[in-house]
Design an enzyme around this catalytic site. Sequence first.
Site, PDB file in Angstrom:
ATOM      1  N   GLY A  14     -21.583 -28.815  90.235  1.00 52.41           N
ATOM      2  CA  GLY A  14     -21.685 -27.337  89.849  1.00 52.41           C
ATOM      3  C   GLY A  14     -21.648 -26.824  91.223  1.00 52.41           C
ATOM      4  N   GLY A  16     -21.792 -23.198  91.558  1.00 52.80           N
ATOM      5  CA  GLY A  16     -22.272 -21.904  91.239  1.00 52.80           C
ATOM      6  C   GLY A  16     -23.266 -21.329  92.503  1.00 52.80           C
ATOM      7  N   GLY A  19     -26.046 -24.394  93.075  1.00 53.20           N
ATOM      8  CA  GLY A  19     -25.190 -25.476  93.719  1.00 53.20           C
ATOM      9  C   GLY A  19     -24.966 -25.426  95.218  1.00 53.20           C
ATOM     10  N   LYS A 110     -32.239 -25.033  84.816  1.00 50.21           N
ATOM     11  CA  LYS A 110     -33.534 -24.507  84.179  1.00 50.21           C
ATOM     12  C   LYS A 110     -32.861 -24.038  82.654  1.00 50.21           C
ATOM     13  CE  LYS A 110     -35.652 -23.005  88.517  1.00 50.21           C
ATOM     14  NZ  LYS A 110     -36.076 -21.976  89.059  1.00 50.21           N
ATOM     15  N   LYS A 193     -40.104 -18.745  82.409  1.00 51.82           N
ATOM     16  CA  LYS A 193     -40.231 -17.564  83.294  1.00 51.82           C
ATOM     17  C   LYS A 193     -38.902 -16.480  83.222  1.00 51.82           C
ATOM     18  CE  LYS A 193     -37.192 -19.243  86.482  1.00 51.82           C
ATOM     19  NZ  LYS A 193     -36.004 -18.282  87.160  1.00 51.82           N
ATOM     20  N   ASN A 258     -31.841 -12.821  85.642  1.00 53.31           N
ATOM     21  CA  ASN A 258     -32.688 -12.584  84.154  1.00 53.31           C
ATOM     22  C   ASN A 258     -33.328 -11.256  84.409  1.00 53.31           C
ATOM     23  OD1 ASN A 258     -32.463 -15.096  82.620  1.00 53.31           O
ATOM     24  ND2 ASN A 258     -32.790 -15.922  84.371  1.00 53.31           N
TER      25      ASN A 258
END
Length: 341
Positions: A14, A16, A19, A110, A193, A258
């Site tokens: 990964g 992104g 990573g 996560k 979270k 988020n």
Amino acid sequence: MTSQNNSRTVGIIGAGAWGTVFAQVLADAGSQVILFTPEPDVVDSINGYHTSRYVPAVTLPAQISATGNLQECVEGAKRIVVAVPSHAVESALSPLFGQIGDREVLSLVKGVRGGEFMSTIISRTLGLAEHQLSVLSGPNLAIEIAARQPANTVIANPDLERAKGWADVCANAYFRPYLSTDVRGCEIGGIVKNVIALAVGASAGMGLGTNTRSALITRGLAEMTRLGMAMGAQQETFLGLAGIGDLVTTCSSELSRNFTFGSNLGKGLSVSQAKVASKGVAEGAQCCQDVLDLANSLGVEMPITEAVVDVIHHGHSARQMGERLLGRPRKMDGVSLQIVD
Ligand SMILES: NC(=O)C1=CN([C@@H]2O[C@H](COP(=O)(O)OP(=O)(O)OC[C@H]3O[C@@H](n4cnc5c(N)ncnc54)[C@H](O)[C@@H]3O)[C@@H](O)[C@H]2O)C=CC1
Ligand SMILES: O=C(CO)COP(=O)(O)O
């Protein structure tokens, strides 16, 4: 470019934002790193120019290379890191089932899916032995770490020696790991979270201020702790870096996907518009229904999570979310460990 088969080579699945930045953390701590990504332009950019569109304006260390070949990523690696979004874990890792041997694996993911935490899904998909997987979670916005700003994190494994092994490999002048045996607590902190950050982001997008933010963070901590206690996690984990630490970071920064996703909802964008506007995966939007299902199956009350699910999945507006939370029955202050509060 291929990895060198030595004890300091780490393969990361990964490439992104996280990573790639974690590759920098490992390289700065003395490892050779090989990143796997199915995106050819990212492979070319890392190998040819030491850059990636996931971490703009950063020049990556020369010890980092990339490959579009999953086998090449893991074959010379002494240790393996998983850094794909939660929805891609099974498809990304299933070709490697049974091929990891006794090498240590670390999850940066996560998320929760279908009532299962990432440690469970990754261990099953790779066919790992008990305690072979450690989990890293904490206040770790990738873009700040890319700039080598100081950050702490938590590495958890019931076998503390294995967590220490990973800490030795990734500790450097700006990245300081703490240790934990509470894998479940760290995972719950890293998941809940994100859901709370959606609510805080929405309040910010609506133009609301710091009092509202503090209220949501504090009551969000109560939700996270109640769920964790019902699942056998340790209460102190939620007062540490993987709990309140990550909650505060994610609820405070426009670098958080988020928070930004929530902020766009608060400004009036639809869920699909907010998703398009997002610069990376917003795990809270992916996982909020799974968190609520888990809470409901255990009889744990999570009113902020419930309100977020109604926005993400049932067409409620950010304003309705606020009205609903303010209209709840009176409660005692403090983090009650009763599962229904
Ligand atoms: N970005 C951050 O600051 C932090 C992210 N995390 C967590 O790390 C995980 C990954 O997040 P990011 O790296 O930020 O995501 P991102 O949205 O920046 O990138 C996702 C990456 O996954 C790759 N990918 C998707 N499907 C794949 C597959 N089947 N096989 C291989 N690669 C695949 C994509 O090509 C892309 O490179 C998430 O669970 C996130 O919550 C945790 C801490 C910090
Ligand atoms: O997990 C993170 C910080 O610790 C990253 O948060 P976002 O996924 O919201 O960007």
